[in-house]
Design a protein around this motif. Structure first.
Motif, PDB file in Angstrom:
ATOM      1  N   MET A  55     -15.846   4.148  18.064  1.00 25.00           N
ATOM      2  CA  MET A  55     -14.998   5.085  17.332  1.00 25.00           C
ATOM      3  C   MET A  55     -15.594   5.319  15.944  1.00 25.00           C
ATOM      4  O   MET A  55     -15.935   4.380  15.240  1.00 25.00           O
ATOM      5  N   ALA A  56     -15.706   6.557  15.551  1.00 25.68           N
ATOM      6  CA  ALA A  56     -16.278   6.906  14.256  1.00 25.68           C
ATOM      7  C   ALA A  56     -15.295   6.581  13.137  1.00 25.68           C
ATOM      8  O   ALA A  56     -14.078   6.659  13.305  1.00 25.68           O
ATOM      9  N   ARG A  57     -15.870   6.223  12.004  1.00 25.77           N
ATOM     10  CA  ARG A  57     -15.051   5.930  10.831  1.00 25.77           C
ATOM     11  C   ARG A  57     -14.415   7.214  10.316  1.00 25.77           C
ATOM     12  O   ARG A  57     -15.064   8.257  10.258  1.00 25.77           O
ATOM     13  N   ASP A  58     -13.154   7.138   9.951  1.00 28.48           N
ATOM     14  CA  ASP A  58     -12.443   8.294   9.393  1.00 28.48           C
ATOM     15  C   ASP A  58     -13.087   8.651   8.055  1.00 28.48           C
ATOM     16  O   ASP A  58     -13.143   7.809   7.151  1.00 28.48           O
ATOM     17  N   PRO A  59     -13.570   9.879   7.884  1.00 25.52           N
ATOM     18  CA  PRO A  59     -14.231  10.258   6.627  1.00 25.52           C
ATOM     19  C   PRO A  59     -13.274  10.282   5.430  1.00 25.52           C
ATOM     20  O   PRO A  59     -13.731  10.316   4.289  1.00 25.52           O
ATOM     21  N   ASN A  60     -11.972  10.224   5.676  1.00 28.89           N
ATOM     22  CA  ASN A  60     -11.008  10.206   4.580  1.00 28.89           C
ATOM     23  C   ASN A  60     -10.738   8.805   4.051  1.00 28.89           C
ATOM     24  O   ASN A  60     -10.021   8.642   3.070  1.00 28.89           O
ATOM     25  N   VAL A  61     -11.306   7.796   4.696  1.00 29.70           N
ATOM     26  CA  VAL A  61     -11.152   6.414   4.243  1.00 29.70           C
ATOM     27  C   VAL A  61     -12.349   6.075   3.367  1.00 29.70           C
ATOM     28  O   VAL A  61     -13.495   6.197   3.816  1.00 29.70           O
ATOM     29  N   PRO A  62     -12.108   5.666   2.124  1.00 28.84           N
ATOM     30  CA  PRO A  62     -13.240   5.343   1.235  1.00 28.84           C
ATOM     31  C   PRO A  62     -14.104   4.216   1.801  1.00 28.84           C
ATOM     32  O   PRO A  62     -13.640   3.369   2.562  1.00 28.84           O
ATOM     33  N   ASP A  63     -15.355   4.192   1.380  1.00 27.27           N
ATOM     34  CA  ASP A  63     -16.265   3.118   1.775  1.00 27.27           C
ATOM     35  C   ASP A  63     -15.846   1.791   1.149  1.00 27.27           C
ATOM     36  O   ASP A  63     -16.081   0.733   1.721  1.00 27.27           O
ATOM     37  N   ALA A  64     -15.276   1.847  -0.047  1.00 30.71           N
ATOM     38  CA  ALA A  64     -14.880   0.626  -0.746  1.00 30.71           C
ATOM     39  C   ALA A  64     -13.593   0.870  -1.518  1.00 30.71           C
ATOM     40  O   ALA A  64     -13.282   2.005  -1.905  1.00 30.71           O
ATOM     41  N   PHE A  65     -12.868  -0.215  -1.724  1.00 32.91           N
ATOM     42  CA  PHE A  65     -11.602  -0.179  -2.457  1.00 32.91           C
ATOM     43  C   PHE A  65     -11.638  -1.217  -3.572  1.00 32.91           C
ATOM     44  O   PHE A  65     -12.267  -2.271  -3.433  1.00 32.91           O
ATOM     45  N   ASP A  66     -10.931  -0.923  -4.653  1.00 36.07           N
ATOM     46  CA  ASP A  66     -10.629  -1.940  -5.653  1.00 36.07           C
ATOM     47  C   ASP A  66      -9.203  -2.390  -5.364  1.00 36.07           C
ATOM     48  O   ASP A  66      -8.286  -1.567  -5.250  1.00 36.07           O
ATOM     49  N   VAL A  67      -9.019  -3.689  -5.218  1.00 34.11           N
ATOM     50  CA  VAL A  67      -7.723  -4.252  -4.844  1.00 34.11           C
ATOM     51  C   VAL A  67      -7.181  -5.039  -6.030  1.00 34.11           C
ATOM     52  O   VAL A  67      -7.837  -5.970  -6.516  1.00 34.11           O
ATOM     53  N   VAL A  68      -6.005  -4.635  -6.506  1.00 34.45           N
ATOM     54  CA  VAL A  68      -5.361  -5.325  -7.628  1.00 34.45           C
ATOM     55  C   VAL A  68      -3.989  -5.824  -7.190  1.00 34.45           C
ATOM     56  O   VAL A  68      -3.410  -5.326  -6.221  1.00 34.45           O
ATOM     57  N   THR A  69      -3.491  -6.806  -7.906  1.00 36.06           N
ATOM     58  CA  THR A  69      -2.165  -7.360  -7.644  1.00 36.06           C
ATOM     59  C   THR A  69      -1.149  -6.653  -8.526  1.00 36.06           C
ATOM     60  O   THR A  69      -1.322  -6.576  -9.744  1.00 36.06           O
ATOM     61  N   VAL A  70      -0.105  -6.132  -7.898  1.00 41.30           N
ATOM     62  CA  VAL A  70       0.951  -5.410  -8.602  1.00 41.30           C
ATOM     63  C   VAL A  70       2.271  -6.153  -8.398  1.00 41.30           C
ATOM     64  O   VAL A  70       2.564  -6.620  -7.295  1.00 41.30           O
ATOM     65  N   VAL A  71       3.041  -6.236  -9.468  1.00 38.06           N
ATOM     66  CA  VAL A  71       4.400  -6.778  -9.397  1.00 38.06           C
ATOM     67  C   VAL A  71       5.346  -5.691  -9.875  1.00 38.06           C
ATOM     68  O   VAL A  71       5.183  -5.154 -10.974  1.00 38.06           O
ATOM     69  N   VAL A  72       6.318  -5.366  -9.030  1.00 37.69           N
ATOM     70  CA  VAL A  72       7.351  -4.394  -9.390  1.00 37.69           C
ATOM     71  C   VAL A  72       8.631  -5.174  -9.671  1.00 37.69           C
ATOM     72  O   VAL A  72       9.073  -5.983  -8.852  1.00 37.69           O
ATOM     73  N   LEU A  73       9.194  -4.942 -10.837  1.00 42.15           N
ATOM     74  CA  LEU A  73      10.459  -5.575 -11.215  1.00 42.15           C
ATOM     75  C   LEU A  73      11.604  -4.649 -10.862  1.00 42.15           C
ATOM     76  O   LEU A  73      11.509  -3.428 -11.050  1.00 42.15           O
ATOM     77  N   ARG A  74      12.677  -5.224 -10.351  1.00 41.36           N
ATOM     78  CA  ARG A  74      13.847  -4.430  -9.994  1.00 41.36           C
ATOM     79  C   ARG A  74      15.115  -5.194 -10.350  1.00 41.36           C
ATOM     80  O   ARG A  74      15.115  -6.405 -10.459  1.00 41.36           O
ATOM     81  N   ARG A  75      16.185  -4.445 -10.540  1.00 42.37           N
ATOM     82  CA  ARG A  75      17.490  -5.034 -10.826  1.00 42.37           C
ATOM     83  C   ARG A  75      18.168  -5.335  -9.506  1.00 42.37           C
ATOM     84  O   ARG A  75      18.403  -4.429  -8.708  1.00 42.37           O
TER      85      ARG A  75
END
Length: 126
Positions: A1-21
């Protein structure tokens, strides 16, 4: 199966925290809320000074008013959860948090105040 051209070759992955009430947040007097907010802001500022938070701030004009703010952490999700659990507003039950990894196209984010790279570069698993 060919790679989807809309998917980047590489990603930067960061940790996110969302605060909620949370729905069951305890009621507090204005004076108690002001003191708690001061402790919350001081704690977040200390995490930023230590280089553990690289971007941080409240939300406004959002579709769900229970969401209060977001932080980008320079650590893994487990450490971000541990640090978030120690936030005075979380300990008091006024805030809850959700921790997640955010994958963005490599090079699309910059944190100039961080003093170095944030997160890690990854490729999408097959």
């Amino acid at each position: 199966m060919a790679r989807d051209p809309n998917v980047p070759d590489a990603f930067d992955v960061v940790t996110v925290v969302v605060l909620r009430r949370p729905d069951d947040a305890p009621e507090m007097s204005d004076e108690e809320l002001d003191a708690l907010q001061a402790r919350h802001l001081a704690y977040r500022a200390e995490l930023a000074e230590r280089g553990l938070i690289v971007a941080n701030g409240p939300f406004d004009a959002q579709s769900d008013p229970s969401y209060r703010g977001m932080s980008v952490f320079a650590c893994d999700p487990a450490e971000a959860a541990r640090l978030s659990a120690e936030d005075p507003s979380v300990r008091a039950g006024r805030l809850a948090y959700d921790v997640m990894e955010w994958w963005t196209r490599a090079g699309s984010l910059a944190f100039p105040l961080a003093g170095g790279p944030v997160g890690e570069r990854r490729t999408m698993p097959d």
